[in-house]
Design a protein around this motif. Structure first.
Motif, PDB file in Angstrom:
ATOM      1  N   MET A 124      -7.176  11.693  14.537  1.00  0.00           N
ATOM      2  CA  MET A 124      -6.052  12.621  14.587  1.00  0.00           C
ATOM      3  C   MET A 124      -4.883  12.113  15.417  1.00  0.00           C
ATOM      4  O   MET A 124      -3.730  12.206  15.011  1.00  0.00           O
ATOM      5  N   TYR A 125      -5.142  11.552  16.605  1.00  0.00           N
ATOM      6  CA  TYR A 125      -4.055  11.181  17.506  1.00  0.00           C
ATOM      7  C   TYR A 125      -3.058  10.198  16.892  1.00  0.00           C
ATOM      8  O   TYR A 125      -1.879  10.256  17.173  1.00  0.00           O
ATOM      9  N   PHE A 126      -3.531   9.295  16.079  1.00  0.00           N
ATOM     10  CA  PHE A 126      -2.658   8.270  15.514  1.00  0.00           C
ATOM     11  C   PHE A 126      -1.745   8.805  14.404  1.00  0.00           C
ATOM     12  O   PHE A 126      -0.768   8.167  14.044  1.00  0.00           O
ATOM     13  N   TYR A 127      -2.081   9.949  13.837  1.00  0.00           N
ATOM     14  CA  TYR A 127      -1.610  10.227  12.493  1.00  0.00           C
ATOM     15  C   TYR A 127      -0.155  10.633  12.360  1.00  0.00           C
ATOM     16  O   TYR A 127       0.466  10.367  11.334  1.00  0.00           O
ATOM     17  N   SER A 128       0.433  11.262  13.374  1.00  0.00           N
ATOM     18  CA  SER A 128       1.870  11.524  13.273  1.00  0.00           C
ATOM     19  C   SER A 128       2.629  10.203  13.351  1.00  0.00           C
ATOM     20  O   SER A 128       3.667  10.035  12.704  1.00  0.00           O
ATOM     21  N   GLY A 129       2.097   9.249  14.125  1.00  0.00           N
ATOM     22  CA  GLY A 129       2.702   7.916  14.184  1.00  0.00           C
ATOM     23  C   GLY A 129       2.572   7.175  12.872  1.00  0.00           C
ATOM     24  O   GLY A 129       3.542   6.580  12.371  1.00  0.00           O
ATOM     25  N   PHE A 130       1.373   7.207  12.306  1.00  0.00           N
ATOM     26  CA  PHE A 130       1.172   6.583  10.995  1.00  0.00           C
ATOM     27  C   PHE A 130       2.133   7.181   9.976  1.00  0.00           C
ATOM     28  O   PHE A 130       2.734   6.478   9.170  1.00  0.00           O
ATOM     29  N   GLN A 141      -1.395  -0.976  -5.196  1.00  0.00           N
ATOM     30  CA  GLN A 141       0.016  -1.131  -5.515  1.00  0.00           C
ATOM     31  C   GLN A 141       0.420  -2.589  -5.346  1.00  0.00           C
ATOM     32  O   GLN A 141       0.452  -3.099  -4.238  1.00  0.00           O
ATOM     33  N   LYS A 142       0.710  -3.243  -6.438  1.00  0.00           N
ATOM     34  CA  LYS A 142       1.018  -4.674  -6.377  1.00  0.00           C
ATOM     35  C   LYS A 142       2.233  -4.957  -5.510  1.00  0.00           C
ATOM     36  O   LYS A 142       2.303  -5.985  -4.858  1.00  0.00           O
ATOM     37  N   SER A 143       3.189  -4.025  -5.502  1.00  0.00           N
ATOM     38  CA  SER A 143       4.403  -4.274  -4.737  1.00  0.00           C
ATOM     39  C   SER A 143       4.165  -4.189  -3.235  1.00  0.00           C
ATOM     40  O   SER A 143       4.992  -4.624  -2.454  1.00  0.00           O
ATOM     41  N   ARG A 144       3.018  -3.631  -2.821  1.00  0.00           N
ATOM     42  CA  ARG A 144       2.744  -3.460  -1.400  1.00  0.00           C
ATOM     43  C   ARG A 144       1.384  -4.029  -1.023  1.00  0.00           C
ATOM     44  O   ARG A 144       0.772  -3.633  -0.052  1.00  0.00           O
ATOM     45  N   ALA A 170       8.348   3.707   4.616  1.00  0.00           N
ATOM     46  CA  ALA A 170       7.963   2.963   3.411  1.00  0.00           C
ATOM     47  C   ALA A 170       8.328   3.736   2.156  1.00  0.00           C
ATOM     48  O   ALA A 170       8.703   3.143   1.142  1.00  0.00           O
ATOM     49  N   ARG A 171       8.206   5.057   2.235  1.00  0.00           N
ATOM     50  CA  ARG A 171       8.571   5.895   1.089  1.00  0.00           C
ATOM     51  C   ARG A 171      10.045   5.717   0.734  1.00  0.00           C
ATOM     52  O   ARG A 171      10.437   5.879  -0.429  1.00  0.00           O
ATOM     53  N   GLU A 172      10.849   5.359   1.724  1.00  0.00           N
ATOM     54  CA  GLU A 172      12.269   5.089   1.499  1.00  0.00           C
ATOM     55  C   GLU A 172      12.538   3.591   1.357  1.00  0.00           C
ATOM     56  O   GLU A 172      13.672   3.145   1.471  1.00  0.00           O
ATOM     57  N   GLY A 180       6.642  -4.063   5.473  1.00  0.00           N
ATOM     58  CA  GLY A 180       5.675  -4.930   6.124  1.00  0.00           C
ATOM     59  C   GLY A 180       4.940  -4.199   7.243  1.00  0.00           C
ATOM     60  O   GLY A 180       3.715  -4.289   7.377  1.00  0.00           O
ATOM     61  N   THR A 181       5.704  -3.445   8.043  1.00  0.00           N
ATOM     62  CA  THR A 181       5.087  -2.674   9.128  1.00  0.00           C
ATOM     63  C   THR A 181       4.128  -1.638   8.573  1.00  0.00           C
ATOM     64  O   THR A 181       3.012  -1.469   9.080  1.00  0.00           O
ATOM     65  N   SER A 182       4.536  -0.932   7.524  1.00  0.00           N
ATOM     66  CA  SER A 182       3.656   0.100   6.964  1.00  0.00           C
ATOM     67  C   SER A 182       2.409  -0.508   6.324  1.00  0.00           C
ATOM     68  O   SER A 182       1.345   0.114   6.301  1.00  0.00           O
TER      69      SER A 182
END
Length: 344
Positions: A186-192, A327-330, A199-201, A206-208
């Motif tokens: 849970m703790y990581f997830y707002s950061g993730f 996803q091949k692009s990622r 990445a959605r934008e 690379g970071t995502s």
């Protein structure tokens, strides 16, 4: 009563441990003769997740970071600082748990988890070295010990981890596992979610990508720690009482509130992130971790994931790989002279 560290080798005892903690075992690991046979599959899944931070191509992120808004850049650096403060102690905590585990299968699984946590922490240094100067990298890592909101958020987990290190009782082992599963699940997830939002934008992909691999590891860690907690509690039923369960539920509630406060603080200026949706997602993750422990949900209105879009990036306990890994692009590509290493 404090537990003693498990002996390295005691041939007078059986190979199959008599207990997870405080039991007897020779120290010889035969995966075909362990107390919880299905944990071998967990070990294989963990080993199969092997990856290295510097094999992920960051060349596009190097070019994109200066184009992010000031709010996005600030959130990026603060969240990397947060993740490093949570992952860094995980390596040592996993090793400490293994030192007191008398089941050699647990010792081996925790060794793999510790190694992966070390890779995670390295990855935060790697992504920062790719996009900002050394001074800015150091400043990001300073957040963990100077930012008042982050210090408040981490206060209780730090206290419990230190209590376990100083006084390795069965109660402190169980409480440490509760905080570890919260951290992993849970703790990581707002950061993730912030990095998946970028990445959605089509920003900082690379970071995502790196975050997705960390995310996948953490899901496996959370699953194993939850099972270890349940098995340890079953072997030590004296702790399966109302007082301890009340502590677990109050710890979850407190942790959810702190995570919501942190996410509002670090994400409030980031365009496109719905903080109410984030609040629901945090509660959904808490419910999921409680179910993994065999406990009741605290937030019945958040049984389902309210942040549907994140499923394209974040793994889940019900599947082997996420949509992301198809996803091949990622997809995960090793950096080489051919795909941009010289551009970093």
């Amino acid at each position: 009563m404090q537990l003693k560290k498990a002996k390295t080798l005691e041939p007078i005892h059986p190979n199959k441990s008599t207990a997870l903690f405080g039991g007897k075992s020779s120290g010889i690991l035969n995966w075909n003769d362990i107390a919880y046979p299905h944990w071998y599959k967990m070990y294989k899944r963990l080993v199969g997740n092997y990856w290295q931070a510097d094999e992920i191509n960051m060349s596009n992120d190097v070019k994109q970071f200066p184009t992010l808004t000031d709010s996005e850049q600030e959130a990026y650096l603060k969240i990397i600082g947060l993740l490093s403060t949570l992952d860094a102690p995980q390596t040592r905590t996993a090793l400490l748990l293994s030192l007191y585990a008398t089941d050699p299968a647990v010792q081996s699984i925790m060794a793999v988890i510790a190694q992966q946590e070390a890779v995670h922490n390295e990855s935060y240094s790697y992504v920062l070295s790719s996009v900002v100067s050394l001074d800015e990298q150091n400043q990001a890592f300073e957040h963990g010990r100077t930012d008042p909101i982050l210090l408040k958020r981490n206060e209780h987990i730090m206290a419990q981890y230190n209590a376990f290190a100083e006084e390795p009782t069965m109660e402190n082992i169980l409480k440490t596992m509760v905080y570890t599963s919260l951290l992993e699940g849970m703790y990581f997830y707002s950061g993730f979610a912030f990095f998946y939002h970028l990445a959605r934008e089509n920003k900082m992909v690379g970071t995502s990508t790196m975050i997705s691999y960390i995310n996948r590891d953490e899901l496996e860690h959370g699953r194993f720690i939850s099972e270890l907690f349940r098995a340890t509690l079953a072997e030590n039923p004296d702790y399966n009482n109302e007082a301890f369960m009340n502590w677990v539920y109050s710890t979850f509630q407190e942790s959810v509130n702190l995570e919501i406060e942190w996410s509002a603080y670090v994400l409030q200026e980031v365009d496109g992130i719905d903080l109410e949706e984030m609040k629901g997602y945090i509660k959904y993750r808490a419910n999921k971790m409680l179910r993994m422990k065999g406990l009741s949900e605290l937030y019945p209105e958040y049984v389902d994931n309210p942040m549907k879009w994140i499923r394209a990036y974040a793994d889940n306990f019900d599947g082997t790989k996420t949509d992301f890994f198809e996803q091949k692009s990622r997809q995960y590509t090793k950096t080489s002279d051919l795909n941009g290493f010289d551009d970093l």
